[in-house]
Design an enzyme around this catalytic site. Structure first.
Site, PDB file in Angstrom:
ATOM      1  N   ARG A  50      -3.019   0.787 -14.819  1.00  0.00           N
ATOM      2  CA  ARG A  50      -3.156  -0.036 -16.026  1.00  0.00           C
ATOM      3  C   ARG A  50      -1.754  -0.278 -16.571  1.00  0.00           C
ATOM      4  O   ARG A  50      -0.890   0.622 -16.511  1.00  0.00           O
ATOM      5  CB  ARG A  50      -4.012   0.669 -17.087  1.00  0.00           C
ATOM      6  CG  ARG A  50      -5.515   0.683 -16.802  1.00  0.00           C
ATOM      7  CD  ARG A  50      -6.153  -0.699 -16.919  1.00  0.00           C
ATOM      8  NE  ARG A  50      -7.579  -0.693 -16.727  1.00  0.00           N
ATOM      9  CZ  ARG A  50      -8.201  -0.908 -15.552  1.00  0.00           C
ATOM     10  NH1 ARG A  50      -7.494  -1.152 -14.468  1.00  0.00           N
ATOM     11  NH2 ARG A  50      -9.512  -0.902 -15.479  1.00  0.00           N
ATOM     12  N   GLU A  99      -2.227  -8.404 -20.536  1.00  0.00           N
ATOM     13  CA  GLU A  99      -2.670  -9.257 -19.434  1.00  0.00           C
ATOM     14  C   GLU A  99      -3.382 -10.460 -20.020  1.00  0.00           C
ATOM     15  O   GLU A  99      -4.252 -10.270 -20.886  1.00  0.00           O
ATOM     16  CB  GLU A  99      -3.613  -8.487 -18.508  1.00  0.00           C
ATOM     17  CG  GLU A  99      -2.867  -7.446 -17.710  1.00  0.00           C
ATOM     18  CD  GLU A  99      -3.741  -6.702 -16.699  1.00  0.00           C
ATOM     19  OE1 GLU A  99      -4.926  -7.089 -16.535  1.00  0.00           O
ATOM     20  OE2 GLU A  99      -3.257  -5.757 -16.090  1.00  0.00           O
ATOM     21  N   HIS A 116      -3.437  -8.687 -11.377  1.00  0.00           N
ATOM     22  CA  HIS A 116      -4.517  -7.686 -11.410  1.00  0.00           C
ATOM     23  C   HIS A 116      -5.593  -8.010 -10.352  1.00  0.00           C
ATOM     24  O   HIS A 116      -6.755  -8.272 -10.695  1.00  0.00           O
ATOM     25  CB  HIS A 116      -5.128  -7.605 -12.824  1.00  0.00           C
ATOM     26  CG  HIS A 116      -5.833  -6.306 -13.093  1.00  0.00           C
ATOM     27  ND1 HIS A 116      -5.949  -5.748 -14.346  1.00  0.00           N
ATOM     28  CD2 HIS A 116      -6.476  -5.449 -12.263  1.00  0.00           C
ATOM     29  CE1 HIS A 116      -6.630  -4.618 -14.281  1.00  0.00           C
ATOM     30  NE2 HIS A 116      -6.963  -4.418 -13.010  1.00  0.00           N
TER      31      HIS A 116
HETATM   32  C1  GLV Z   1      -9.896  -2.667 -11.990  1.00  0.00           C
HETATM   33  O1  GLV Z   1      -8.815  -2.579 -12.512  1.00  0.00           O
HETATM   34  C2  GLV Z   1     -10.917  -1.681 -12.132  1.00  0.00           C
HETATM   35  O2  GLV Z   1     -10.763  -0.791 -12.985  1.00  0.00           O
HETATM   36  O3  GLV Z   1     -11.923  -1.758 -11.409  1.00  0.00           O
END
Ligand code: GLV
Length: 324
Positions: free
Chosen positions: A236, A265, A284
């Site tokens: 994260r 983000e 991401h």
């Molecule tokens: C993606 O970042 C997830 O947590 O699945």
């Protein structure tokens, strides 16, 4: 019939599973539903399939007395106030397991791309700068035989370690209190964070976002790393202090960063990290294979259907509320 609100289009298999059993309302837009829409839809729904972009907080639950189940289409669930859900007896589902290998592939892809400067090299060719082969052109780092530090030795961290054995890497890790057997099998060595930061050529983050992991990689941590260190973040954005990262990359205190996740983000277009050649940023997408995103949808749907029936979910982050 139970009404389920899904905050975005999800792949077809999970969607079909839900449509067979429930009245399903999908927010069809590319962008997340605005807060007022999310609140209104949640208030009318028995179940909510949320994404990591949706803030599911106490205020939302408070004004949604019908809401019985929250199922997050992700393994991470830092977007949800789990304590508030638990207080209201709402089970919260997540989707571990099915995305482990795809995320590990992606972390490894970022590591290789940063080491061999793939992003920069591609921009160089597209910009028409490629004039000849040159012994000093775009020199990078070797991944094979280097030291890899894995911060967080859960499922994904272990899957990254497994790949690293094929590259003959020395593997250090933190966390993973129950991973002793796997670590021994992979030849991975558990160390404290400072040792990992000091000794690793590549550092890959695989920890959830919690108060204690927020800004874990701060100016001090970056100062402890080697000058040739490459930082890979598929966890994260908030786990890394991005102002400190910018300063370290700019000053050459570390060599490179490869980020699948940023804070915020999407990253702001005036974020100084975007001005750096030694910072690779992707949007991401670590779990974004066709097969895996479909499997995530299936688990999210199965969690929802179980929760609505009052049965245990496949994966529940607050199992203490199940069956109550
Ligand atoms: C993606 O970042 C997830 O947590 O699945």
């Amino acid at each position: 019939m139970d009404r389920v609100f899904i905050t975005r289009q999800i792949p077809p298999t999970g969607l079909e599973m839900l449509r067979e059993a429930c009245e399903v309302v999908v927010w069809e837009d590319e962008l997340p539903p605005p807060r007022d829409v999310l609140m209104k839809e949640a208030a009318q729904s028995d179940g909510l399939i949320s994404l990591l972009t949706d803030k599911i907080d106490a205020a939302l639950m408070e004004q949604s007395p019908k809401l019985r189940v929250i199922s997050n289409y992700a393994v991470g669930y830092d977007n949800i106030d789990v304590a508030a859900a638990t207080a209201r007896g709402i089970p919260v589902g997540n989707t571990p397991g099915v995305l482990t290998e795809t995320c590990a592939d992606h972390a490894f892809a970022l590591m290789l791309a940063a080491a061999t400067r793939i992003g920069e090299a591609e921009r160089y060719v597209h910009a028409g700068k490629w004039q000849t082969w040159h012994p000093m052109l775009m020199l990078g780092q070797d991944v094979h035989n280097a030291t890899l530090g894995i911060v967080g030795f859960g499922r994904i961290g272990q899957a990254v370690a497994r790949r690293a054995t094929g590259f003959g890497m020395r593997i250090l890790y933190t966390g993973g209190s129950r991973a002793g057997d796997i670590a021994a099998e992979l030849g991975a060595e558990q160390v404290d964070l400072e040792t990992l930061l000091r000794e690793s050529d590549f550092i890959s983050l695989h920890i959830p976002l919690k108060p204690e992991t927020t800004n874990l990689i701060n100016a001090d941590a970056l100062r402890t790393m080697k000058k040739n260190a490459v930082l890979i973040n598929t966890a994260r954005g908030k786990v890394v202090d991005s102002a400190a990262l910018y300063a370290a990359l700019k000053a050459g205190d570390i060599a490179y960063a490869a980020l699948d996740v940023t804070e915020p983000e999407p990253i702001k277009m005036d974020d100084p990290l975007l001005t750096l050649d030694n910072c690779l940023i992707v949007p991401h997408i670590a779990s974004a294979s066709f097969a895996t995103r479909d499997r995530i949808g299936q688990i999210a749907a199965a969690n929802m259907l179980a929760g609505l029936k009052g049965e245990p979910m496949l994966h529940c982050v607050n199992p203490e509320v199940q069956g109550k």
